[in-house]
Design a protein around this motif. Structure first.
Motif, PDB file in Angstrom:
ATOM      1  N   ARG A  54      11.534  -1.552   0.108  1.00  0.00           N
ATOM      2  CA  ARG A  54      11.462  -0.172   0.589  1.00  0.00           C
ATOM      3  C   ARG A  54      10.319   0.533  -0.140  1.00  0.00           C
ATOM      4  NH1 ARG A  54      13.544   2.176   5.206  1.00  0.00           N
ATOM      5  NH2 ARG A  54      15.029   3.852   4.789  1.00  0.00           N
ATOM      6  N   VAL A  55       9.441   1.204   0.618  1.00  0.00           N
ATOM      7  CA  VAL A  55       8.326   1.938   0.030  1.00  0.00           C
ATOM      8  C   VAL A  55       8.152   3.255   0.774  1.00  0.00           C
ATOM      9  CG1 VAL A  55       7.148  -0.224  -0.560  1.00  0.00           C
ATOM     10  CG2 VAL A  55       6.513   1.008   1.523  1.00  0.00           C
ATOM     11  N   ILE A  56       7.240   4.074   0.267  1.00  0.00           N
ATOM     12  CA  ILE A  56       6.900   5.341   0.907  1.00  0.00           C
ATOM     13  C   ILE A  56       5.467   5.258   1.452  1.00  0.00           C
ATOM     14  CG2 ILE A  56       6.514   7.818   0.564  1.00  0.00           C
ATOM     15  CD1 ILE A  56       9.425   7.059   0.465  1.00  0.00           C
ATOM     16  N   VAL A  57       5.277   5.667   2.711  1.00  0.00           N
ATOM     17  CA  VAL A  57       3.935   5.784   3.277  1.00  0.00           C
ATOM     18  C   VAL A  57       3.759   7.205   3.803  1.00  0.00           C
ATOM     19  CG1 VAL A  57       3.813   3.338   3.915  1.00  0.00           C
ATOM     20  CG2 VAL A  57       4.641   5.002   5.585  1.00  0.00           C
ATOM     21  N   LEU A  58       2.507   7.593   4.010  1.00  0.00           N
ATOM     22  CA  LEU A  58       2.195   8.920   4.543  1.00  0.00           C
ATOM     23  C   LEU A  58       2.893  10.024   3.750  1.00  0.00           C
ATOM     24  CD1 LEU A  58       2.384   8.001   8.330  1.00  0.00           C
ATOM     25  CD2 LEU A  58       0.348   8.161   6.890  1.00  0.00           C
ATOM     26  N   ASP A  59       2.969   9.830   2.443  1.00  0.00           N
ATOM     27  CA  ASP A  59       3.472  10.805   1.467  1.00  0.00           C
ATOM     28  C   ASP A  59       4.980  10.931   1.376  1.00  0.00           C
ATOM     29  OD1 ASP A  59       0.839  11.453   0.737  1.00  0.00           O
ATOM     30  OD2 ASP A  59       0.708  12.959   2.315  1.00  0.00           O
ATOM     31  N   ASP A  60       5.693  10.835   2.516  1.00  0.00           N
ATOM     32  CA  ASP A  60       7.144  11.057   2.418  1.00  0.00           C
ATOM     33  C   ASP A  60       7.968  10.258   3.418  1.00  0.00           C
ATOM     34  OD1 ASP A  60       6.494  12.330   4.772  1.00  0.00           O
ATOM     35  OD2 ASP A  60       7.477  14.221   4.305  1.00  0.00           O
ATOM     36  N   LEU A  61       7.378   9.243   4.039  1.00  0.00           N
ATOM     37  CA  LEU A  61       8.097   8.467   5.045  1.00  0.00           C
ATOM     38  C   LEU A  61       8.545   7.130   4.464  1.00  0.00           C
ATOM     39  CD1 LEU A  61       8.980   8.182   8.039  1.00  0.00           C
ATOM     40  CD2 LEU A  61       6.763   7.100   8.474  1.00  0.00           C
ATOM     41  N   PRO A  62       9.870   6.913   4.294  1.00  0.00           N
ATOM     42  CA  PRO A  62      10.341   5.628   3.777  1.00  0.00           C
ATOM     43  C   PRO A  62      10.312   4.554   4.865  1.00  0.00           C
ATOM     44  CG  PRO A  62      12.210   7.083   4.185  1.00  0.00           C
ATOM     45  CD  PRO A  62      10.976   7.889   4.477  1.00  0.00           C
ATOM     46  N   VAL A  63       9.812   3.393   4.522  1.00  0.00           N
ATOM     47  CA  VAL A  63       9.738   2.270   5.452  1.00  0.00           C
ATOM     48  C   VAL A  63      10.072   0.991   4.696  1.00  0.00           C
ATOM     49  CG1 VAL A  63       7.917   3.420   6.807  1.00  0.00           C
ATOM     50  CG2 VAL A  63       7.285   1.771   5.034  1.00  0.00           C
ATOM     51  N   TRP A  64      10.371  -0.056   5.450  1.00  0.00           N
ATOM     52  CA  TRP A  64      10.515  -1.380   4.875  1.00  0.00           C
ATOM     53  C   TRP A  64       9.192  -2.123   5.048  1.00  0.00           C
ATOM     54  CZ3 TRP A  64      14.825  -2.653   2.238  1.00  0.00           C
ATOM     55  CH2 TRP A  64      16.011  -1.944   2.498  1.00  0.00           C
ATOM     56  N   VAL A  65       8.713  -2.746   3.979  1.00  0.00           N
ATOM     57  CA  VAL A  65       7.489  -3.535   4.036  1.00  0.00           C
ATOM     58  C   VAL A  65       7.820  -4.997   3.758  1.00  0.00           C
ATOM     59  CG1 VAL A  65       5.298  -4.027   2.875  1.00  0.00           C
ATOM     60  CG2 VAL A  65       5.874  -1.689   3.488  1.00  0.00           C
ATOM     61  N   VAL A  66       7.316  -5.869   4.621  1.00  0.00           N
ATOM     62  CA  VAL A  66       7.519  -7.314   4.480  1.00  0.00           C
ATOM     63  C   VAL A  66       6.226  -7.933   3.979  1.00  0.00           C
ATOM     64  CG1 VAL A  66       8.032  -9.464   5.695  1.00  0.00           C
ATOM     65  CG2 VAL A  66       9.256  -7.353   6.296  1.00  0.00           C
ATOM     66  N   THR A  67       6.324  -8.758   2.926  1.00  0.00           N
ATOM     67  CA  THR A  67       5.143  -9.383   2.328  1.00  0.00           C
ATOM     68  C   THR A  67       5.297 -10.898   2.306  1.00  0.00           C
ATOM     69  OG1 THR A  67       6.141  -9.042   0.136  1.00  0.00           O
ATOM     70  CG2 THR A  67       4.545  -7.397   0.894  1.00  0.00           C
ATOM     71  N   GLY A  68       4.161 -11.593   2.133  1.00  0.00           N
ATOM     72  CA  GLY A  68       4.154 -13.058   2.096  1.00  0.00           C
ATOM     73  C   GLY A  68       3.853 -13.631   3.472  1.00  0.00           C
ATOM     74  N   TYR A  69       3.121 -14.741   3.504  1.00  0.00           N
ATOM     75  CA  TYR A  69       2.670 -15.280   4.786  1.00  0.00           C
ATOM     76  C   TYR A  69       3.822 -15.648   5.712  1.00  0.00           C
ATOM     77  CZ  TYR A  69       0.042 -17.898   8.248  1.00  0.00           C
ATOM     78  OH  TYR A  69      -0.499 -18.328   9.445  1.00  0.00           O
ATOM     79  N   ALA A  70       4.746 -16.469   5.257  1.00  0.00           N
ATOM     80  CA  ALA A  70       5.827 -16.926   6.132  1.00  0.00           C
ATOM     81  C   ALA A  70       6.729 -15.768   6.584  1.00  0.00           C
ATOM     82  CB  ALA A  70       6.647 -18.018   5.444  1.00  0.00           C
TER      83      ALA A  70
END
Length: 422
Positions: free
Chosen positions: A41-57
């Motif tokens: 879980r991270v914040i983008v656009l200053d105040d919008l919480p989103v889930w970010v998926v990392t790693g190639y697979a």
């Protein structure tokens, strides 16, 4: 920097979450690379919480996961994916009916408009135009002793190309470029400049489709194909407009941003430039490696959980936003040894700069041609062209989903002995 682990618990608030900054690729990459993964879980656009998926697979898995949706209209009526407000970069999803914001059969139906004209074989017809546009624009910069590559080469080039492909007259290029800069820029969707650019572009495209529809024939341009599909009842007018508009907003600035970073690379690496000049057939492999290294989008466009679900071990609520970090995927050392090195003809899985699965970029082959044309042209003039500022000093656009260098100033030295024909 801390991150909530993907423990299976929903994350109701954004307090204490990592913040993905606006702009500079290095800063965005640093934040995304530090996440534990595969989903955080991270914040983008200053105040919008989103889930970010990392790693190639994991990223490739999410890009192909059709349990996630692109169309916000498929969410429950009580759920707003952007927390009931507008954000500067939500136009991808709320800007109309088009490929990026459609799913399943709707996406297939809309994609049929562009597929025949944008296949690898079909786009070859545009190569001479792309090479001519590149040569003519670069010739002016060389003649003037230098210039600014983003505004004087890359944006005009990508605008000319997309107008040619769409069938938009050259007299409207200014409107198209202004629209793409604004609609995919840092402007809030309610900003008067955003609304004005959107209205101007919509008027241009409505008139274009109406004129093409009266012909009742498919010419070799996308606007004609969209107009005929509309007249035949295969798509609505709103969808036809959305598809054409999407190619303007998604292609013009995205391509320019990749071209800017490509220019910095080739003008900073004399050996690379000399290799391209000596072995012009190598430009295709170099292009793929540059795309892997410096995609225009560190994060793929919005995906939404249509209902409560589990994704990579995390529990998501209906309306939760999922962003696939293609930047980290394409730098994953488990997929690419020495991931930060430029190695043409690298072995390994295909890069994800153009996405994966159903939403693989429809304009990928066209973008490749543009990048190859610019690489060849800059390499041939690299002994005369020089960056006017150090690469680390160049400014970045203040965006998250799509970013690039705001300007790339260069100086051009006098004509040198042995110069290639211009």
């Amino acid at each position: 920097m801390t991150s909530e682990p993907a423990s299976g618990l929903a994350c109701p608030a954004g307090v204490g979450l990592p913040v993905v900054p606006h702009g500079c690729s290095r800063e965005i990459h640093a934040v995304l690379s530090a996440l534990p993964g595969p989903i955080d879980r991270v914040i983008v656009l200053d105040d919008l919480p989103v889930w970010v998926v990392t790693g190639y697979a994991p990223v490739r898995e999410v890009l192909a996961d059709e349990n996630l949706v692109k169309d916000p209209l498929r969410l429950p009526p009580s759920v707003h994916p952007f927390r009931g407000r507008r954000y500067p970069e939500d136009g991808y999803s709320l800007g109309g009916r088009h490929l990026i914001s459609s799913d399943a059969d709707d996406h297939t139906r809309l994609r049929k408009i562009s597929t025949p004209l944008l296949s690898r074989r079909a786009v070859r017809q545009w190569r001479p135009d792309i090479e001519n546009y590149t040569r003519d624009l670069l010739r002016v910069i060389m003649k003037h002793g230098g210039g600014e590559l983003v505004s004087e080469l890359f944006e005009p080039l990508s605008t000319k190309v997309i107008c040619r492909v769409l069938g938009i007259p050259a007299t409207a290029e200014r409107t198209v470029l202004a629209g793409s800069r604004t609609l995919l820029g840092p402007f809030h969707p309610r900003d008067p400049e955003y609304l004005r650019a959107s209205a101007d572009l919509q008027q241009l495209l409505t008139e274009l489709l109406s004129e093409r529809a009266e012909r009742s024939s498919v010419d070799t341009d996308l606007a004609s194909a969209a107009a005929v599909a509309w007249q035949n009842g295969k798509v609505s007018l709103r969808e036809a407009l959305g598809v054409v508009r999407q190619f303007i907003t998604a292609n013009t600035i995205n391509t320019a941003s990749v071209l800017a970073r490509t220019a910095v690379t080739v003008l900073s690496d004399r050996h690379l430039a000399e290799t391209i000049v000596r072995e012009p057939d190598s430009v295709a492999a170099v292009t793929e490696e540059l795309l892997r290294l410096q995609s225009s989008a560190p994060l793929a466009t919005w995906r939404f959980a249509p209902e409560p679900m589990t994704l990579l071990g995390a529990r998501l609520d209906a309306g939760d936003i999922v962003l696939a970090a293609v930047d980290t995927a394409d730098h994953d050392p488990t997929a690419y040894p020495d991931p930060h090195e430029l190695i043409p003809n690298r072995t390994g899985p295909p890069h994800l700069a153009f996405g994966y699965g159903r939403h693989y970029c429809a304009g990928a082959e066209l973008a490749r041609l543009e990048i190859q044309a610019v690489l060849l042209a800059l390499a041939r003039h690299s002994h005369r062209l020089q960056l006017a500022e150090a690469p680390e000093q160049l400014p970045w656009t203040a965006m998250v989903l799509c970013h690039g260098l705001a300007r790339v100033p260069v100086t051009a030295h006098p004509h040198a002995k042995g110069d290639p024909a211009s």
